[in-house]
Design an enzyme around this catalytic site. Structure first.
Site, PDB file in Angstrom:
ATOM      1  N   HIS A 275      89.561  85.667   6.898  1.00 39.57           N
ATOM      2  CA  HIS A 275      90.569  85.507   7.943  1.00 39.57           C
ATOM      3  C   HIS A 275      91.225  86.853   8.235  1.00 39.57           C
ATOM      4  CE1 HIS A 275      93.125  83.057  10.487  1.00 39.57           C
ATOM      5  NE2 HIS A 275      94.211  83.615   9.977  1.00 39.57           N
TER       6      HIS A 275
ATOM      7  N   HIS B 299      97.888  85.124  14.644  1.00 40.45           N
ATOM      8  CA  HIS B 299      96.515  84.889  14.184  1.00 40.45           C
ATOM      9  C   HIS B 299      96.023  83.560  14.734  1.00 40.45           C
ATOM     10  CE1 HIS B 299      97.662  82.035  10.736  1.00 40.45           C
ATOM     11  NE2 HIS B 299      98.803  82.370  11.302  1.00 40.45           N
TER      12      HIS B 299
ATOM     13  N   CYS C 204      89.543  83.906  14.661  1.00 42.21           N
ATOM     14  CA  CYS C 204      90.488  84.930  14.202  1.00 42.21           C
ATOM     15  C   CYS C 204      89.976  86.342  14.452  1.00 42.21           C
ATOM     16  CB  CYS C 204      90.838  84.719  12.733  1.00 42.21           C
ATOM     17  SG  CYS C 204      89.451  84.900  11.568  1.00 42.21           S
TER      18      CYS C 204
END
Length: 257
Positions: free
Chosen positions: A211, A223, A159
């Site tokens: 994240h 993402h 990510c």
């Protein structure tokens, strides 16, 4: 102080000096680093652009003296474009991944005292002034790229590697990990104020940011989670329609340009 340069297209950066150790990131061709510790098979390094630490296997880089490094950095900086490119000599060639940064001399070559390679391929066309108009298109070109912990390329990406790579193509530098990226930039206070390219960060049950994703508009995010994917986002977090549940809890949104 000793320095090195990665001389292969893409190599693992390990947490410890062993192949079985966690791959914390990857080092791309041409990336420069300080050499911190040298062992029989592994070398501890600090990447100069991001201060990121790890172990690289010996044989995957070349040591540089101050003169070599200064000479290399006098070249014209380019970033390999989305279609990729190759470096070659009369006897060998290897493919470079999108986002690789090179310093090329007037003959389009990487020119070091013991290494001379010619570049042929695409060149990233974007500048920071094109961020708002082009970031969505570039990010969406990575849709369905497989997730890879520590990955930084179209062959596998995590990510924060994804956000770092996309931003880098607009000459916007980000740290390597999500929690480090969250420490930079300006906070976007309200969902309604989100703009394309803003980064949204998400935390775990312990409150640690784990994240990050790139906003395509105020309620759509791209993402890397299993693969690079597009999902809806609101004040609660990312909603995965396929699983019919929220998968990531929103912590903060940041803007960098």
């Amino acid at each position: 102080m000793k320095y090195g340069i990665c001389t292969l297209a893409l190599v693992p950066l390990r947490l410890e000096q062993a192949h079985r150790s966690e791959m914390v990131s990857q080092v791309l061709f041409g990336e420069l680093f300080e050499i911190l510790d040298e062992q029989a098979d592994w070398t501890s390094i600090r990447l100069l652009e991001t201060d990121y630490l790890g172990w690289i296997q010996n044989g995957q880089f070349q040591e540089l003296n101050d003169l070599d490094m200064q000479h290399y950095l006098t070249g014209t900086p380019i970033i390999v474009g989305r279609e990729g490119g190759v470096l070659f000599t009369d006897t060998a060639q290897f493919q470079l991944c999108h986002g690789t940064k090179l310093y090329l001399d007037a003959e389009n070559t990487v020119n070091l005292s013991s290494l001379r390679l010619t570049y042929q391929g695409s060149i990233n066309p974007f500048t920071s002034n094109q961020f708002e108009t082009e970031v969505s298109r570039l990010a969406l070109s990575y849709k369905d790229t497989p997730y890879l912990w520590g990955g930084r390329s179209q062959w596998g990406i995590d990510c924060s590697g994804f956000s770092q790579l996309i931003y880098g193509c607009f000459d916007l530098s980000l740290p390597r990990d999500a929690y480090q990226q969250a420490e930079k930039g300006e906070t976007v206070d309200f969902i309604s104020e989100i703009k394309v390219g803003d980064l949204a960060f998400f935390d775990n049950a312990e409150g640690r940011i784990t994240h990050v994703g790139i906003m395509l508009d105020r309620d759509t995010i791209i993402h890397a989670s299993a693969q690079v994917r597009v999902d809806r986002m609101d004040t609660e977090g990312i909603f995965n329609a396929e699983q019919n549940r929220y998968t990531h809890k929103l912590r903060i949104v940041k803007r960098y340009n």
